[in-house]
Design an enzyme around this catalytic site. Structure first.
Site, PDB file in Angstrom:
ATOM      1  CD  GLU A   3     -11.357  -9.242  10.473  1.00 33.33           C
ATOM      2  OE1 GLU A   3     -10.562  -9.300  11.307  1.00 33.33           O
ATOM      3  OE2 GLU A   3     -11.983 -10.393  10.389  1.00 33.33           O
TER       4      GLU A   3
ATOM      5  CE1 TYR B 225      -3.814  -2.247  -0.217  1.00 31.79           C
ATOM      6  CE2 TYR B 225      -4.549  -0.436   1.402  1.00 31.79           C
ATOM      7  CZ  TYR B 225      -4.793  -1.909   0.605  1.00 31.79           C
ATOM      8  OH  TYR B 225      -6.008  -2.198   0.317  1.00 31.79           O
ATOM      9  CB  SER B 226       2.770   3.047   2.730  1.00 29.06           C
ATOM     10  OG  SER B 226       1.666   2.985   3.698  1.00 29.06           O
TER      11      SER B 226
ATOM     12  CG  ASN C 176      -4.167   6.879  16.790  1.00 26.82           C
ATOM     13  OD1 ASN C 176      -4.070   6.098  15.868  1.00 26.82           O
ATOM     14  ND2 ASN C 176      -4.095   6.821  18.055  1.00 26.82           N
TER      15      ASN C 176
END
Lengths: 398, 395
Positions: A244, A128-129, A384
């Protein structure tokens, strides 16, 4: 409303506990409980035990080899396995690409990949990254050009966890750069043994080597390894990240680490008395324990709503933020608990076969490294701060 | 494990919410505070007619037969609408002491009076030296023949200015701080040796300093067993704390909604201030505290009736600690995000924040509760209160 576990839930807990007692390899559990390095084979043995029992994929539909557990049962399972010291299963196959293939894959892809994810024969990793695409994932640049019946992939992925253990990688690539950045992204399944792929470890500040850079140079991928439609990769990527939600809080592991923290604090002495009886340290533990109780109750609220088929409320979105913060605070307190013996840094001594002298108490050695390593929890899976952006915009409507 | 409300609970929640939404305006509350009123008789009557005053009691006394969850639903609505009525003092605390501890004949007199709204009561327990220690009772009760003579001072007796009777804790044996030797007495407020000084708390609640100068009560006034009231007091204090936690969640939810609304409507630099990331993140942190608080309020409500005193105390102290902290956090952030308007008396916000701050203090603030939680031991859990048969005959 009833906060007690039903007799069926209690019986389920007993069943899980008995299974774990019999099948979880003792040497693996010891490594986990004492925070020592684990190898692929340690995880694999536990994976196989669950596979043979038929318990390997609680999140999957039964038709694909899943287990028909509701969210409360899954919470109980997570709690029991974590407290016994079971290693975390590799999520890339079971929790990520598996559900994606069930939702978007072709019949051939499902038949080819799903059974081997379940059995543990194929290990997956995530592409992904990229160096220039972190929180702004959609800006990714790794190119895939269709030439005949193959895509040719060029570019670089990073923060790839356990790519050195993996047989396959699911990869977000750019197949079109003419439109908006979210358009023109496609998901490809790539064999890690394909010529042109190079995996280079990134050493992290704790000395660990669990993440890698993956380089792609003219890597040829058969066109049948495209997941879903070309250019629809962003939708699939978001589906994967939202899958999930309750497991992400890590309550089972944090409860285990709280027990370990109390164990350490009752061994360490301050002025001839256990550290755990020092009012200041005792209250720091208490504050953390109370926050963990609140997190657990929140997880159970979400799980209970999911079990009844209700859409999760705003409480679901806070699980990653608080869960990761609590995991970090546990490592901080564990490190604080051993005081000056956090300082010696002898990674070799964390292995089980170390015969040399350890400095300080046995449990002290890996705690500082773990403190540094766990800083990752508020960064991975969407930092976050990105989580707060998402909640503010999508839940609060700001 | 099941977090959904039963049909009955859902109806209770809807009816209390509907009633307060329609009848309890912020203006009504403001005028009550301005006029130094502790409550509105009309609202109390309305709550009684809805059956709210009987929520924790069994139907033989006219009650609803509810437990911690039902109380939580009522208290959350009381918080949301910033209701001043003496629900905590009369229904939860005195009602709880009578319901769990009194003899059957006493219950038959007192509980229907509470349920139909005709009887207002308050619990006179804390003293100047006790701080948050429930066991620190210095007021003495001594026997003169078969009459008990009460001597001492009680402080911060909430809602006592409107009460017709008090339940007074007094020491019949031992020294302040001893767990044994505390007893409970019903005292009529028109008793001539009973003095008091009335005053408001910062949230508008009316309270009383109580002076007992040789108040004489008969043996029929004893609630529970002589010398053995502490387990009863502790149990009811836990009920009160769980109820306060629910009230705080109602308050916090309202404060959070007001703030979110303000962020969406207040414009600065040409855009709603809620578009600024720094304020978005602070709002999300308010939401996190609110949802954690809600989780802990549910935990306290679900465990407060538990027969296992350790489990009960663990849930209640943890909830009160977390909710005390969350209430402070949400209140302070809400004022800050409202800017200068958050400082005004005009906006309801400040009044909500003051009630939240008061709740943190009642029965012990977050720091105190955390310390209590940390010292709980499974094997040293409080002994359970066992209801005596005819307690008053022991004298």
């Amino acid at each position: 409303m009833d906060l007690t576990f039903t007799p069926a839930e209690v019986a389920f807990r007993e069943e899980v506990r008995a299974f774990v007692a019999e099948k979880l390899p003792g040497d693996v559990a010891r490594k986990i409980l004492e925070h020592r390095h684990i190898e692929k084979d340690d995880v694999h043995r536990w994976h196989r035990a669950l596979y043979e029992k038929g318990w390997i994929a609680p999140g999957w539909p039964e038709a694909y080899g899943g287990v028909a557990w509701n969210s409360v049962q899954r919470h109980i399972f997570d709690e029991e396995t974590a407290s016994a010291g079971a290693p975390r299963l590799s999520p890339f196959g079971l929790s990520m690409i598996g559900p994606v293939l069930i939702a978007y894959g072709t019949d051939e892809q499902k038949q080819k990949y799903l059974p081997e994810i379940l059995s543990g024969e194929t290990w997956w990793c995530q592409g992904y990254s990229e160096p220039g695409s972190g929180s702004d994932l959609a800006s990714l640049k790794t190119r895939a050009e269709l030439k005949g019946d193959k895509y040719v992939v060029n570019g670089q992925k990073t923060w790839n966890t356990h790519g050195n253990w993996a047989d396959m990688i699911f990869c977000l690539t750019r197949t079109d750069s003419s439109g908006k950045k979210q358009q023109g992204i496609s998901m490809l399944l790539i064999d890690m043994k394909t010529p042109g792929i190079e995996v280079r470890p990134i050493v992290t500040l704790d000395g660990g080597r669990e993440v890698n850079e993956v380089w792609f140079e003219d890597v040829e991928v058969p066109v049948e390894n495209l997941v879903g439609d070309e250019g629809r990769g962003w939708t699939i990527a978001k589906f994967l990240l939202s899958h999930e939600r309750t497991g992400i809080a890590g309550v089972g592991v944090s409860k285990r680490e709280l027990v370990y923290l109390k164990h350490i604090a009752s061994q360490e002495q301050v002025n001839g008395k256990p550290l755990i009886d020092d009012p200041v340290f005792r209250d720091r533990i208490a504050e953390l324990e109370i926050d963990l109780m609140a997190l657990e109750m929140t997880v159970l609220r979400v799980a209970s709503a999911e079990s009844e088929g209700k859409a999760p409320g705003p409480e679901a979105s806070i699980l990653k933020i608080r869960g990761s913060e609590i995991q970090q605070r546990l490592t901080e307190l564990q490190m604080d608990a051993i005081g000056p013996y956090a300082l010696p840094f002898l990674p070799l001594s964390w292995g089980e076969n170390w015969v040399g002298q350890r400095i300080g108490p046995d449990y002290a050695a890996p705690l500082a490294a773990r403190y540094f390593n766990m800083r990752k929890t508020t960064i991975y899976g969407g930092t976050n701060e990105i989580q707060r952006n998402i909640i503010a915009q999508q839940v609060l409507g700001l | 494990m099941d977090f959904s409300l039963t049909e009955e609970q859902q109806m209770l929640q809807d009816s209390v919410e509907r009633y307060l939404e329609k009848n309890y305006s912020f203006e009504l509350r403001r005028s009550m505070v301005d006029e130094r009123q502790a409550m509105s008789e009309e609202i109390w009557k309305g709550m009684s007619e809805l059956g709210l005053l009987g929520v924790p009691f069994s139907d033989e006394y006219g009650g609803f037969g509810g437990g911690g969850i039902e109380t939580m639903l009522v208290m959350e609505a009381i918080g949301k609408h910033l209701v001043m009525e003496p629900y905590l003092s009369t229904v939860i605390m005195v009602g709880g002491l009578v319901d769990i501890g009194a003899a059957e004949w006493q219950k038959k007199i007192l509980l229907p009076g509470i349920v139909n709204g005709s009887m207002l009561l308050a619990f006179a327990h804390y003293e100047r030296e006790s701080r948050y220690d429930l066991g620190h009772v210095g007021t003495r009760a001594t026997l003169d023949g078969n009459v008990w003579v009460l001597e001492g001072k009680k402080t911060l007796v909430m809602h006592a200015p409107v009460a017709e009777k008090l339940i007074v804790s007094a020491r019949t044996e031992g020294e302040p701080g001893d767990r044994d030797g505390v007893s409970l007495f019903i005292v009529e407020c028109d008793e001539e040796n009973l003095g008091g000084q009335e005053y408001p708390l910062f949230d508008g609640t009316r309270a009383l300093e109580v002076q007992l100068n040789g108040v004489r009560v008969g043996p029929e006034s004893v609630i529970g067993t002589i010398n053995g009231a502490m387990p009863l007091i502790e149990k009811v204090a836990d009920r009160a704390m769980a109820a306060l936690c629910a009230e705080a969640v109602g308050l916090m939810g309202a404060v959070y909604s007001m703030t979110l609304e303000y962020l969406k409507t207040r414009q600065q630099f040409g855009i709603p201030i809620g578009k600024f990331q720094v304020l978005q993140h602070r709002t999300v942190d308010m939401l996190i505290h609110l949802e954690e608080a809600r989780s802990m309020s549910i935990l306290a409500a679900g465990k407060v009736d538990s027969d296992n005193a350790f489990e009960r105390r663990r849930a209640v102290t943890a909830a009160k600690a977390l909710i005390g902290r969350a209430g402070r956090y949400i209140g302070q952030e809400a004022i800050q995000l409202h800017g200068g308007m958050g400082m005004t008396d005009e906006l309801p916000l400040g009044h909500y924040v003051k009630r939240l701050a008061a709740i943190d203090v009642l029965f012990g603030d977050a720091t105190y509760q955390r310390s209590q939680f940390a010292q709980l031991r499974e094997d040293t859990a409080a002994t359970e209160f066992v209801q005596p048969r005819k307690a008053w005959k022991q004298i």
